[in-house]
Design a protein around this motif. Structure first.
Motif, PDB file in Angstrom:
ATOM      1  N   SER A  81       0.458  26.101  23.625  1.00 29.48           N
ATOM      2  CA  SER A  81       1.648  26.802  24.102  1.00 29.48           C
ATOM      3  C   SER A  81       2.933  26.077  23.720  1.00 29.48           C
ATOM      4  CB  SER A  81       1.587  26.984  25.624  1.00 29.48           C
ATOM      5  OG  SER A  81       1.700  25.739  26.292  1.00 29.48           O
ATOM      6  N   GLU A  82       2.821  24.763  23.438  1.00 25.56           N
ATOM      7  CA  GLU A  82       3.998  23.972  23.045  1.00 25.56           C
ATOM      8  C   GLU A  82       3.980  23.619  21.560  1.00 25.56           C
ATOM      9  OE1 GLU A  82       6.294  21.916  25.265  1.00 25.56           O
ATOM     10  OE2 GLU A  82       5.856  23.206  26.973  1.00 25.56           O
ATOM     11  N   GLY A  83       2.873  23.894  20.881  1.00 22.55           N
ATOM     12  CA  GLY A  83       2.800  23.630  19.444  1.00 22.55           C
ATOM     13  C   GLY A  83       2.596  22.171  19.091  1.00 22.55           C
ATOM     14  N   PHE A  84       2.508  21.933  17.792  1.00 17.87           N
ATOM     15  CA  PHE A  84       2.325  20.591  17.228  1.00 17.87           C
ATOM     16  C   PHE A  84       3.570  20.263  16.425  1.00 17.87           C
ATOM     17  CE2 PHE A  84       1.074  17.515  14.072  1.00 17.87           C
ATOM     18  CZ  PHE A  84       0.088  16.748  14.650  1.00 17.87           C
ATOM     19  N   ASN A  85       4.274  19.209  16.810  1.00 15.70           N
ATOM     20  CA  ASN A  85       5.505  18.822  16.120  1.00 15.70           C
ATOM     21  C   ASN A  85       5.232  17.638  15.195  1.00 15.70           C
ATOM     22  OD1 ASN A  85       7.274  20.696  17.510  1.00 15.70           O
ATOM     23  ND2 ASN A  85       6.947  19.426  19.319  1.00 15.70           N
ATOM     24  N   ALA A 130       3.847  14.867  17.799  1.00 14.15           N
ATOM     25  CA  ALA A 130       4.098  15.052  19.226  1.00 14.15           C
ATOM     26  C   ALA A 130       3.486  16.380  19.652  1.00 14.15           C
ATOM     27  CB  ALA A 130       5.595  15.037  19.521  1.00 14.15           C
ATOM     28  N   PHE A 131       2.773  16.349  20.752  1.00 12.98           N
ATOM     29  CA  PHE A 131       2.178  17.566  21.287  1.00 12.98           C
ATOM     30  C   PHE A 131       1.843  17.350  22.762  1.00 12.98           C
ATOM     31  CE2 PHE A 131      -1.055  15.034  19.119  1.00 12.98           C
ATOM     32  CZ  PHE A 131      -2.084  14.934  20.037  1.00 12.98           C
ATOM     33  N   ARG A 132       1.503  18.424  23.427  1.00 13.22           N
ATOM     34  CA  ARG A 132       1.206  18.361  24.853  1.00 13.22           C
ATOM     35  C   ARG A 132      -0.274  18.568  25.088  1.00 13.22           C
ATOM     36  NH1 ARG A 132       3.419  22.105  29.865  1.00 13.22           N
ATOM     37  NH2 ARG A 132       1.986  23.609  28.967  1.00 13.22           N
ATOM     38  N   SER A 189      -3.725  17.003  34.937  1.00 13.39           N
ATOM     39  CA  SER A 189      -2.686  16.160  34.336  1.00 13.39           C
ATOM     40  C   SER A 189      -1.991  16.924  33.213  1.00 13.39           C
ATOM     41  CB  SER A 189      -3.290  14.870  33.756  1.00 13.39           C
ATOM     42  OG  SER A 189      -3.867  14.078  34.761  1.00 13.39           O
ATOM     43  N   VAL A 190      -0.706  16.663  33.058  1.00 17.59           N
ATOM     44  CA  VAL A 190       0.084  17.225  31.964  1.00 17.59           C
ATOM     45  C   VAL A 190       0.762  16.052  31.270  1.00 17.59           C
ATOM     46  CG1 VAL A 190       1.966  18.760  31.323  1.00 17.59           C
ATOM     47  CG2 VAL A 190       0.475  19.356  33.253  1.00 17.59           C
ATOM     48  N   PHE A 191       0.564  15.951  29.958  1.00 21.53           N
ATOM     49  CA  PHE A 191       1.032  14.771  29.227  1.00 21.53           C
ATOM     50  C   PHE A 191       1.639  15.204  27.900  1.00 21.53           C
ATOM     51  CE2 PHE A 191      -0.415  10.759  26.794  1.00 21.53           C
ATOM     52  CZ  PHE A 191       0.834  10.177  26.960  1.00 21.53           C
ATOM     53  N   GLN A 192       2.908  14.872  27.700  1.00 22.95           N
ATOM     54  CA  GLN A 192       3.570  15.085  26.412  1.00 22.95           C
ATOM     55  C   GLN A 192       3.453  13.780  25.636  1.00 22.95           C
ATOM     56  OE1 GLN A 192       5.099  18.104  25.502  1.00 22.95           O
ATOM     57  NE2 GLN A 192       5.289  17.249  23.442  1.00 22.95           N
TER      58      GLN A 192
END
Length: 202
Positions: free
Chosen positions: A32-36, A67-69, A191-194
């Motif tokens: 949902s946040e994609g891969f940066n 960076a990803f979530r 857990s939610v981790f960026q």
């Protein structure tokens, strides 16, 4: 490696050890946040008295960042994520390049040194690099890449497990996590981790 044990009057005590000295960051990406992906080049610019410039490449390969979530939604996955961060945060991880993932086209069996996988348009599969065969956060195998073609990957080590066709194959880069990480715990079992990584060249 092979460990040879010698016991008086006994034979057959040799032990073969296989493995990859790599700890994977194995939790699945939250798409949902994609891969940066970031790409960093390093160049020195020399300016002459006439104003003309000479640009000198200081690195033969760019450095990559990712960076990803990740979101873990049960106690086992969240505990595994906490243990991974506590035990390995300051060291080098195998970082999945999720956007270049592909699927096994045929079953992979113990001892295989070739994976049937479509690598077309997936530049992160590269000779000298790494990949993982991934089923879930707890079930995976990391392997070295010897060479790559459009329909297969030749490995520098043997497959250990049995992996069905359709299992995900994901290229890896070696990377380090930030010194400080922030993990949100909306409940005691989630857990939610960026996460972000600075990666090394192959």
């Amino acid at each position: 490696a092979t460990a040879t044990w010698t016991f008086t009057g006994e034979t057959g005590a040799d032990m073969t050890v296989t493995g990859t000295r790599l700890t994977l960051f194995s939790p699945e990406i939250d798409w949902s946040e994609g891969f940066n992906e970031s790409i960093e080049f390093k160049t020195s610019i020399l300016t002459g008295t006439s104003g003309a410039e000479q640009r000198v490449q200081l690195r033969t390969k760019p450095r990559y960042g990712a960076a990803f979530r990740v979101v873990t939604l049960d106690a086992r996955d969240s505990a595994a994520l906490d243990a991974l961060l506590f035990g390995w945060q300051g060291r080098v991880f195998g970082v999945p390049w999720w956007m270049d993932a592909s699927l096994l086209l045929a079953q992979a069996n113990p001892g295989d040194t070739t994976l049937q996988v479509d690598t077309t348009g997936r530049a992160s599969f590269e000779a000298g690099g790494l990949l993982m065969i991934w089923k879930d956060q707890h079930t995976w195998e990391a392997l070295g890449v010897q060479s790559v073609s459009s329909g297969s990957v030749n490995l520098s080590s043997q497959v250990v497990g049995t992996w069905a066709a359709g299992t995900m194959v994901v290229p890896l880069k070696r990377g380090r996590m930030a010194d400080v990480v922030d993990v949100d715990g909306p409940t005691n079992w989630a857990s939610v981790f960026q996460v972000s990584f600075d990666c090394e060249a192959v």
